[in-house]
Scaffold this motif. Structure first.
Motif, PDB file in Angstrom:
ATOM      1  N   PHE A 233       0.845  -1.196   0.000  1.00 17.30           N
ATOM      2  CA  PHE A 233       0.000   0.000   0.000  1.00 17.30           C
ATOM      3  C   PHE A 233       0.877   1.241   0.000  1.00 17.30           C
ATOM      4  O   PHE A 233       2.042   1.206   0.402  1.00 17.30           O
ATOM      5  CB  PHE A 233      -0.934   0.020   1.217  1.00 17.30           C
ATOM      6  N   LYS A 234       0.287   2.337  -0.469  1.00  9.53           N
ATOM      7  CA  LYS A 234       0.986   3.623  -0.458  1.00  9.53           C
ATOM      8  C   LYS A 234       0.798   4.284   0.911  1.00  9.53           C
ATOM      9  O   LYS A 234       1.728   4.782   1.511  1.00  9.53           O
ATOM     10  CB  LYS A 234       0.429   4.521  -1.572  1.00  9.53           C
ATOM     11  N   LYS A 235      -0.427   4.266   1.391  1.00 11.63           N
ATOM     12  CA  LYS A 235      -0.738   4.843   2.698  1.00 11.63           C
ATOM     13  C   LYS A 235      -1.845   3.998   3.335  1.00 11.63           C
ATOM     14  O   LYS A 235      -2.651   3.391   2.632  1.00 11.63           O
ATOM     15  CB  LYS A 235      -1.211   6.293   2.538  1.00 11.63           C
ATOM     16  N   ILE A 236      -1.874   3.974   4.660  1.00  7.97           N
ATOM     17  CA  ILE A 236      -2.892   3.187   5.353  1.00  7.97           C
ATOM     18  C   ILE A 236      -3.816   4.105   6.140  1.00  7.97           C
ATOM     19  O   ILE A 236      -3.381   5.064   6.786  1.00  7.97           O
ATOM     20  CB  ILE A 236      -2.242   2.126   6.270  1.00  7.97           C
ATOM     21  N   HIS A 237      -5.106   3.827   6.037  1.00  8.23           N
ATOM     22  CA  HIS A 237      -6.151   4.577   6.740  1.00  8.23           C
ATOM     23  C   HIS A 237      -6.864   3.609   7.682  1.00  8.23           C
ATOM     24  O   HIS A 237      -7.328   2.552   7.241  1.00  8.23           O
ATOM     25  CB  HIS A 237      -7.157   5.162   5.747  1.00  8.23           C
TER      26      HIS A 237
END
Length: 402
Positions: A311-315
């Protein structure tokens, strides 16, 4: 009463533990035994497997049901809590109990239930056992609700008892140490009935062996099995559960279950039993994953697996219940993620503001939202296609978005 009125009445009798917390917990089997007598002892009319433990008991129960269905048996499945609909708790071959059955059961026994002051959980167990007996299931997989020794399900004499593992959860009821909790869970071990322990844990092994010796119950540890089994359930933690399910199946006598039934059953758990909320991928781009893991042991495995997904960023859409020991679980979460704090829509839900403040102490930063849906919608809005959104912290958070 129609179905919704029936449910409202059930919820109102005595607070349901999963919603209300400690005030609903009753350490006594007197009510369940009285209801069993009132119903004509339905639990004596079908064979069963009893599944307890801290983590994995729901997944293991579904695996057992799926394998037995593949072998051609009519299989009852009792689990808790439910995610969306109350009827999820009681199924036969994956089909939920009809709403009319719930209403008619309560109508027929309402005077007794009121007089005896039965709790939501007690009457639900009675309903399940009565339905399984009436429908003449070949076998029922019965998941323990809370603990074991004094859980309402513990009036059955199963073919096999299963205890998946022991972790620190519900310590306000079951004890503050692993051996104390293991003692409560070991309460489902019965005289001369084989017991399968999912994981061999040094801290609690002696507790189980001592109880098994006392009951002259043959004991085995599923983790001794070197073989790995494939399943359609995606969480890494399911590897342990598959071994536990297979070990339990091998202890069943009087049932014809081929190796192929085991293999196909494990590969079709979701399809056969309609299981939801275990490392469930809701969409791609951005990938949305939800999981009902909610204690230290369960979350640590899930969050480790999350790190392996590209993933690029995790939310993280995160909500918990008010009696959660945050100092145990919050250190497990990644600091580099964006957080969307929310309160599950139950009386026992922790305020999103309190969760946000406490999370800040552990370097977890994000905005707070007044509902799970608001938090999830915000995560969808801010996430790019290469990002991941994880929804969890509580069964009740997951329930609101699937």
């Amino acid at each position: 009463m129609n179905y919704q009125q029936t449910l409202d009445w059930m919820f109102a009798q005595l607070p349901m533990y999963q919603r209300e917390g400690k005030t609903a917990f009753k350490k006594d089997l007197t009510n369940t035994l009285a209801l069993s007598e009132e119903l004509g002892f339905p639990e004596k009319k079908f064979k069963s497997v009893h599944v307890g433990g801290t983590n994995g008991k729901g997944s293991t129960s579904h695996m057992l049901a799926s394998i037995l269905q593949e072998a051609g048996y009519k299989v009852g499945l009792y689990t808790s809590p439910h995610l969306k609909n109350f009827t999820e708790r009681i199924r036969i071959n994956g089909t939920e109990i009809p709403e009319t059955k719930v209403s008619s059961f309560i109508k027929q026994h309402k005077n007794f239930l009121e007089k005896q002051k039965l709790s939501f959980f007690e009457m639900t167990v009675g309903l399940a056992f009565d339905y399984f007996a009436e429908e003449k299931v070949d076998i029922a997989i019965i998941e323990v609700g809370l603990g074991g020794r004094l859980d309402s399900t513990n009036i059955i004499t199963p073919e096999v008892s299963v205890i998946t593992n022991i972790g620190l959860d519900h310590t306000q009821f079951l004890g503050e140490t692993l051996p104390e909790i293991a003692f409560e869970k070991a309460g489902i071990i019965k005289n001369n009935i084989p017991v399968v322990i999912g994981e061999e844990q040094v801290e609690v092994k002696r507790v189980f062996i001592a109880k098994a010796e006392e009951c002259k119950a043959p004991i085995s540890f599923a983790s001794d099995d070197d073989k790995s089994y494939q399943t359609d359930m995606l969480g890494d933690y399911q590897k342990k559960n598959t071994k536990t399910a297979v070990a339990a199946i091998k202890k069943l006598t009087g049932f014809k279950i081929a190796t192929k039934n085991i293999e196909i059953g494990l590969l079709n758990v979701v399809n056969n039993t309609n299981l939801k909320g275990r490392w469930q991928v809701l969409q791609e781009q951005p990938k949305v994953i939800c999981d009902t893991a909610h204690n230290k042991d369960g979350l640590s495995i899930v969050l480790q697996q999350l790190e392996t997904v590209p993933f690029k960023k995790i939310h993280l859409v995160l909500g918990v219940v008010s009696d959660k020991k945050l100092e145990e679980v919050l250190p497990l979460f990644p600091k580099e993620a964006s957080y969307y704090f929310c309160k599950p829509n139950i009386p026992r839900g922790m305020s999103e503001a309190i969760l946000q403040e406490k999370a800040k102490e552990f370097g977890l930063l994000g905005e707070k939202y007044s509902s799970v849906k608001e938090a999830f919608d915000a995560a969808l809005l801010f996430a790019n296609q290469e990002d991941i959104i994880y929804v969890g912290g509580s069964t009740f958070v997951v329930a609101e978005i699937i």
